[in-house]
Every structure is written in structure tokens, then in C-alpha cells.
Design an enzyme around this catalytic site. Structure first.
Site, PDB file in Angstrom:
ATOM      1  CG  HIS A  12     -45.830  88.063 -44.688  1.00  0.00           C
ATOM      2  ND1 HIS A  12     -45.076  89.221 -44.746  1.00  0.00           N
ATOM      3  CD2 HIS A  12     -46.720  88.142 -45.712  1.00  0.00           C
ATOM      4  CE1 HIS A  12     -45.520  89.969 -45.750  1.00  0.00           C
ATOM      5  NE2 HIS A  12     -46.506  89.337 -46.365  1.00  0.00           N
TER       6      HIS A  12
ATOM      7  CB  SER B 224     -30.049  66.072 -26.966  1.00  0.00           C
ATOM      8  OG  SER B 224     -29.699  66.545 -25.679  1.00  0.00           O
TER       9      SER B 224
ATOM     10  CE  LYS C 127     -33.425  69.201 -28.007  1.00  0.00           C
ATOM     11  NZ  LYS C 127     -33.680  70.335 -28.807  1.00  0.00           N
TER      12      LYS C 127
ATOM     13  CD  GLU D 218     -29.983  72.688 -36.150  1.00  0.00           C
ATOM     14  OE1 GLU D 218     -28.948  72.652 -35.467  1.00  0.00           O
ATOM     15  OE2 GLU D 218     -31.105  72.404 -35.700  1.00  0.00           O
TER      16      GLU D 218
END
Ligand code: ARG
Length: 459
Positions: A155, A276, A282, A289
Site C-alpha cells: 500500500h 525546468s 529542478k 516518466e
């Protein structure tokens, strides 16, 4: 020029041509088309259906076409309907009448069935190689990390301590099964449809065993209608690719989580991250992804192909031309994902101290504390309750079980003694899990040996 112009009186409408053509995408298997034609003409000559002079002229002509395409000297001009028409028209242009004999005893239906199969077979081997590269990389990480502790989750909540070798080992098993799935598909698909003709075989004395052998198949397919209609192997391949994409996506998801500021279990190499345009701090896990995201188009291809095939009466129907673009895309996508993913994990660094600290802080040893009580005669259900109280106490004080004093332990249950600290240390918790498949280093080392052996045997 149309291969089938004879029966027609009107020029083909341009829109119809554009809608109908497949050359813009089936040019991708020009190599397999020529390879198939070469085998076909060799067989025709062996059977005395074409003369050996014609055979030679055709083989030389086809070889010339192959070389010219590869050298960029021969362009896939739009007026041709598909790669089969393109090659045949070119051949006739080059060698004249002999070229017109190539298509004897063959239809584009068995020709395209063959080309697609050859293409999928070649690509399947490449994908297999890429999965093996990934397996080899996973194995390296496993070998180095049998004692790198980390929390195991259920979980997404910390559950019990495991090791990095064990966690990565789970993916080894998944990708290993993926590899064997590819092999299974190969075994089933490796039969040659050439010679099935349009749907009902031919009246020429073709030697189908011979062409099958020339092209590296186990033998000819056994039903000519099935041969030109079958795209099961494409669906199986897309299914295997979907499962690979799903596995890559899950692993990517974990890496994305592990790479967050909150976890910091891993650091993705600069080469596999991007910045970024606005936020200077970043470092985004774009590759992970993208690998996660691209699973969508691979599943899309599978569902699309299943849907296309479901209502097609026997035998060949043009619907089947729709198998190509999406299969090519799924294959290229998965190949790209596998290569990039392997590169990303082989350059990624694991913050082992942070992983271990995380395993220590999440009560991942709570089950072991309960087992300690059970070993001292407390029934498991009572032990569960006692450890629940320990956890509550620790949450309140913001400490780990290991940080409690013996008096604090005893206040909750007098059964606890000094040896509780050893019993719930991370090292003990992991080491005691010794059954096969468990994270204990001894068990893990045995599994790693099996992984090595299985990877060897795949080759
Ligand atoms: N371009 C076609 C395909 O991809 C080749 C087979 C065409 N055969 C036919 N009878 N129209 O399926």
C-alpha cells in the site's frame, strides 16, 4: 503502374489511392520483402517453374534493388501501392520480361503474410536481446546489494525490511518471464506462409518445405486459408510488448518515487534527467516518466489489433493492412524504452544510507518484535496487540522501536529482555528471512546463482 490494372477501365482516384496505399509504411520491410522473393524464385527454379537464366536475372535484379535502397539511390515513389508492387515494378524495369515471372505461384496475400512474419521475427530477436541486456544490468545491481537494506512496501506504506537485491530481483523475475514469453511466441510463429497463394494454394508444384527452410522456418504452415489470415502472432507479440511496457512502467514509477526529495533513495544521472525552464532547482526524471507514459500507446496497439481482427471473415481482407503502422510503432516504442531504461538504471546511484535509515524509521521490524514475543510463549494475537502498543508509544515520542529503553519495553510487556534489540535489528530481521525467495542474503545469493544460470541459458 498498377499490378492489377488489366481488369479496370477507369483511372484510380487520387484520394482512393492515398487511402489504399501502404508503401508509405510497409517500405519498412523492404528487406524482408526482397528476402522472401529471393527464396521464392530459388524454389521456382529448383522446381523447373522458371529457368535458371530467369532465376539468375531475378536474383541479380533483386540484389540490385536491395543495394540501391540501402545506398539511398532508390526512392519509394508514391505511385506504387505497396512495397510488393514497388519491388516488382522496379524489377521489371531493370530486367524486363524475366521480372514478370517472379510472382508465379504467389499472391500478395501470402507475400505480405510472409513479410510481416519475417519482420516481426527479426524484431522479436532484437527485443529479446534488449531484455537480456536489462536482465544483465539488474543482475549486477543484485550482486552488489544483498546487504543493502531498504523498506519493503505494501500500500506504499513501509511494511517489512528487504534488500535492494531483493527488490530489484522481483523485476529480474518479471523481465525473465517476458523473455521466455518472447521465446514461446517464436516457437509458435516460426512456420512459413509462403505458398499459400491468395487463399487456396496454387496449381504449380511449389516446394513449400524448401522455401520454409531457406527462410529459416521450422516448416510450412498447414492451412493455406489460415496462412493468409493469421495475425495471431502479431497479437501475441503486442501482448508480450504490452507486458514488457507494463513492467517498465511500474519500475519507472518506483524510480520516480525514489527520486523525489522526500525519498531520495536514488539519484538519476544528469544524462537521464532534464531541468525546468523556470525552476532552477529542478532535476526531473523525464526518461522514467516517458517510459511510464509510453506504455499507453503499446496497449493501444494491442487493443486496436484485437479489434481490427475480430470481425474479419476468412481469408485475406484489406483490414489486415492496418496491422502494420501500430505494430511498427509498438515495436519501436518498446525498443526505445528498453534501451533508455537500461541506460538510466545502469547510471543511477543508490543512496544506501538513506534507504537503510528509512527502513529503520518505519516500524518495518514490528512483525519481528511480535515474533520475538511468540518465541517467548506469547500467542501471536496477543503479541500483535502488545507491539501495537509499542508502536503507539513510539509514534507519540517520535522514536523507533530500537530507541526504546528496556524499561519502556518491560512497562508494556515483562516478556522483553535485553536480547530484544538484537532480535529487531535490521540485520537480524533480514537475515532471518531465509526461505527460498526471501530477502535474507543467504537465500538471495542462491537465487542470484539461479538468475545467472537462467540468463546464460536464455542465450
Ligand atoms: N498492402 C497489403 C497489406 O498490407 C498487401 C496485400 C494486398 N493484397 C490484396 N489482395 N490487396 O495487407
Amino acid at each position: 503502374m498498377k499490378l492489377w490494372g488489366g481488369r479496370f477501365t477507369k483511372e484510380e482516384n487520387q484520394l482512393v489511392h492515398n487511402f489504399n496505399e501502404s508503401l508509405s509504411f510497409d517500405q519498412k520491410f523492404y528487406h524482408q520483402d526482397i528476402q522472401g522473393s529471393m527464396a521464392h524464385v530459388k524454389m521456382l527454379a529448383k522446381q523447373g517453374i522458371v529457368s535458371s537464366e530467369d532465376e539468375k536475372a531475378i536474383l541479380d535484379g533483386l540484389q540490385g534493388i536491395l543495394e540501391d535502397i540501402e545506398a539511398g539511390k532508390l526512392e519509394f515513389t508514391k505511385e506504387h501501392e505497396d512495397i510488393h508492387s514497388f519491388v516488382e515494378a522496379n524489377l521489371i524495369e531493370r530486367i524486363g520480361d524475366a521480372g514478370k515471372r517472379l510472382h508465379t505461384g504467389r499472391s500478395r496475400n501470402d507475400q505480405v503474410a510472409l513479410d510481416m512474419k519475417l519482420y516481426c521475427r527479426d524484431e522479436l530477436k532484437e527485443i529479446d536481446g534488449l531484455v537480456k541486456d536489462l536482465l544483465a544490468e539488474l543482475l549486477k545491481i543484485m550482486e552488489k546489494n544483498t546487504e543493502t537494506y531498504m523498506p519493503g512496501f505494501t500500500h506504499l506504506q513501509k511494511a517489512q525490511p528487504v534488500t535492494l537485491a531483493h527488490h530489484v530481483g522481483a523485476y529480474f523475475e518479471m523481465f525473465y518471464r517476458d523473455c521466455t514469453r518472447l521465446h514461446d511466441i517464436y516457437e509458435r510463429m516460426n512456420y512459413c506462409p509462403l505458398g499459400a497463394g491468395a487463399l487456396a494454394g496454387t496449381t504449380y508444384p511449389l516446394d513449400r518445405e524448401y522455401t520454409a527452410e531457406l527462410l529459416g522456418f521450422y516448416g510450412p504452415t498447414l492451412n493455406s486459408m489460415d496462412s493468409v489470415s493469421d495475425r495471431d502472432y502479431v497479437i501475441e507479440l503486442l501482448s508480450a510488448l504490452s507486458i514488457i511496457a507494463m513492467h517498465l512502467s511500474r519500475f519507472s514509477e518506483e524510480i520516480i518515487i525514489w527520486n523525489t526529495n522526500e525519498y531520495r533513495f536514488v539519484e538519476i544521472d544528469d544524462a537521464y534527467s532534464t531541468g525546468s525552464s523556470i525552476m532552477p532547482q529542478k532535476k526531473n526524471p523525464d526518461i522514467a516518466e516517458l517510459v511510464r507514459g509510453k506504455s499507453g500507446r503499446v496497449y493501444g496497439a494491442l487493443v486496436s489489433m484485437l479489434t481490427t481482427m475480430k470481425g474479419i471473415p476468412l481469408a485475406y481482407n484489406k483490414d489486415m493492412q492496418e496491422d502494420k503502422e501500430l505494430t511498427f510503432d509498438a515495436i519501436d516504442t518498446v525498443k526505445g524504452c528498453l534501451a533508455l531504461f537500461t541506460g538510466m538504471i545502469s547510471t543511477m546511484t543508490f543512496n544506501k544510507d538513506i534507504m537503510e535509515a528509512s527502513a529503520k524509521n518505519g516500524f518495518t521490524n514490528a512483525t519481528d518484535a511480535a515474533d520475538y514475543l511468540v518465541n517467548h510463549g506469547v500467542p501471536f494475537r496477543d503479541a500483535h496487540g502488545i507491539v501495537g502498543q509499542l508502536v503507539l508509544f513510539c509514534i507519540d515520542k517520535n522514536i523507533a522501536l530500537d530507541d526504546m529503553t528496556l524499561d519502556e519495553f518491560k512497562a508494556i510487556s515483562p516478556v522483553f529482555e535485553e536480547d530484544i534489540y538484537q532480535a529487531i535489528s535490521l540485520k537480524t530481521c533480514v537475515e532471518k528471512r531465509m526461505t527460498i525467495g526471501a530477502p535474507g542474503p543467504e537465500a538471495m545469493k542462491k537465487v542470484i546463482e539461479s538468475c545467472k544460470k537462467r540468463l546464460e541459458e536464455l542465450k
